[in-house]
Design an enzyme around this catalytic site. Sequence first.
Site, PDB file in Angstrom:
ATOM      1  N   ARG A 238       2.926  21.569  -3.684  1.00  0.00           N
ATOM      2  CA  ARG A 238       2.353  20.247  -3.433  1.00  0.00           C
ATOM      3  C   ARG A 238       3.320  19.471  -2.557  1.00  0.00           C
ATOM      4  NH1 ARG A 238      -1.809  21.971  -4.642  1.00  0.00           N
ATOM      5  NH2 ARG A 238      -3.316  21.271  -6.198  1.00  0.00           N
ATOM      6  N   GLU A 267      -1.507  13.913   2.505  1.00  0.00           N
ATOM      7  CA  GLU A 267      -2.546  14.690   3.200  1.00  0.00           C
ATOM      8  C   GLU A 267      -3.786  13.830   3.433  1.00  0.00           C
ATOM      9  OE1 GLU A 267      -3.231  18.282   0.946  1.00  0.00           O
ATOM     10  OE2 GLU A 267      -1.125  18.834   1.080  1.00  0.00           O
ATOM     11  N   HIS A 285      -3.231  22.915   4.305  1.00  0.00           N
ATOM     12  CA  HIS A 285      -3.462  23.192   2.872  1.00  0.00           C
ATOM     13  C   HIS A 285      -4.512  24.297   2.677  1.00  0.00           C
ATOM     14  CE1 HIS A 285      -3.221  21.267  -1.400  1.00  0.00           C
ATOM     15  NE2 HIS A 285      -3.393  22.581  -1.460  1.00  0.00           N
TER      16      HIS A 285
HETATM   17  C1  GLV Z   1      -4.534  24.394  -4.370  1.00  0.00           C
HETATM   18  O1  GLV Z   1      -3.725  23.743  -3.813  1.00  0.00           O
HETATM   19  C2  GLV Z   1      -4.574  24.593  -5.777  1.00  0.00           C
HETATM   20  O2  GLV Z   1      -3.847  23.887  -6.511  1.00  0.00           O
HETATM   21  O3  GLV Z   1      -5.344  25.438  -6.241  1.00  0.00           O
END
Ligand code: GLV
Length: 325
Positions: A238, A267, A285
């Site tokens: 993250r 983001e 992402h």
């Molecule tokens: C994606 O970022 C997830 O947490 O599955």
Amino acid sequence: MKPRALVTRHVYPAAIPILQEHCVVDYQDSYEVLSEPRLMRKLALAEGVVCQLTDPISRAVIEAAPKLKVISQVAVGYDNIDVTAATERGIVVTNTPGVLTEATADMTFALLLAAARKLPAAERYLRAGKWQRWDVDLLCGGDVHGQTIGIVGLGRVGQAVARRARGFGMRVLYTARHEAEHALEEELQATRLPLDTLLAESDYVSLHVPLTDETHHMISVPQLCAMRSHAILINTARGPVIDERALVAALEEGLIGGAALDVFEHEPTIPPALLELDNVVLLPHIGSAVSSVRSLMCALAARDCAAVLGGHEPPSHVVNPEVLR
Ligand code: GLV
């Protein structure tokens, strides 16, 4: 009467019939993200919600949903959900671990290799028509084989990255709150170290921790200063785990060798300075973005939402199991 479930955004189609078997489904089949006020209005009558990491499931949103029994997140990370507020209300929160482990580990390695061997910079160079001939020192990168990787967080994805690293003949270091089982350490040939030592010894540092109050800005100025000057920082976890301003400064000053990032602090906003740097690889992402994986994630979230509302089976991935006791 069947309970009502909201699906906040477009999902893979397999999810909808799973829900429809047990619920009346309010499906927002759109890529638009519902704002907090719209989410609140939509949730006023809902008993379940299938949501995504873009949905702000805050305390205020939860308070505006008096009938809510289950929040099923289509992701492994659930930092967009106020789990404390949900737990206080006895609302079950579920996520989708497991199915995305290998895809995310593959992407971590894709980023590591891309950054080490300057793939995006090389492709930009070629597409810009700059390639004249083979030169002995053209776009030379760093070694991967035989180098040291520091894995921060040895959960499912961290372990899958360690297995790949062993395949590349890398030395594997890790940090984790608890020491891994001896058999796992043996299998991965991984050594646990404190974060500062791991940072000082690693050529590649890869982040695999969830975003919590503890891990927010876990990588900031002191940690970047502890890293080796050629080291590459990889983040498929993250964004806010890294203090992005500190990272940009570290990259600009050459404090570290580079970064390969799939996630960002705000983001989809990327700091303009990051876009200017050549020693970074930047992705939108897409760590688990494999169609079959995303389809499984959607189905899993739908199944757990339907399980709670229908009561026909226990939900499989509950992040706050205390509400079921
Ligand atoms: C994606 O970022 C997830 O947490 O599955």
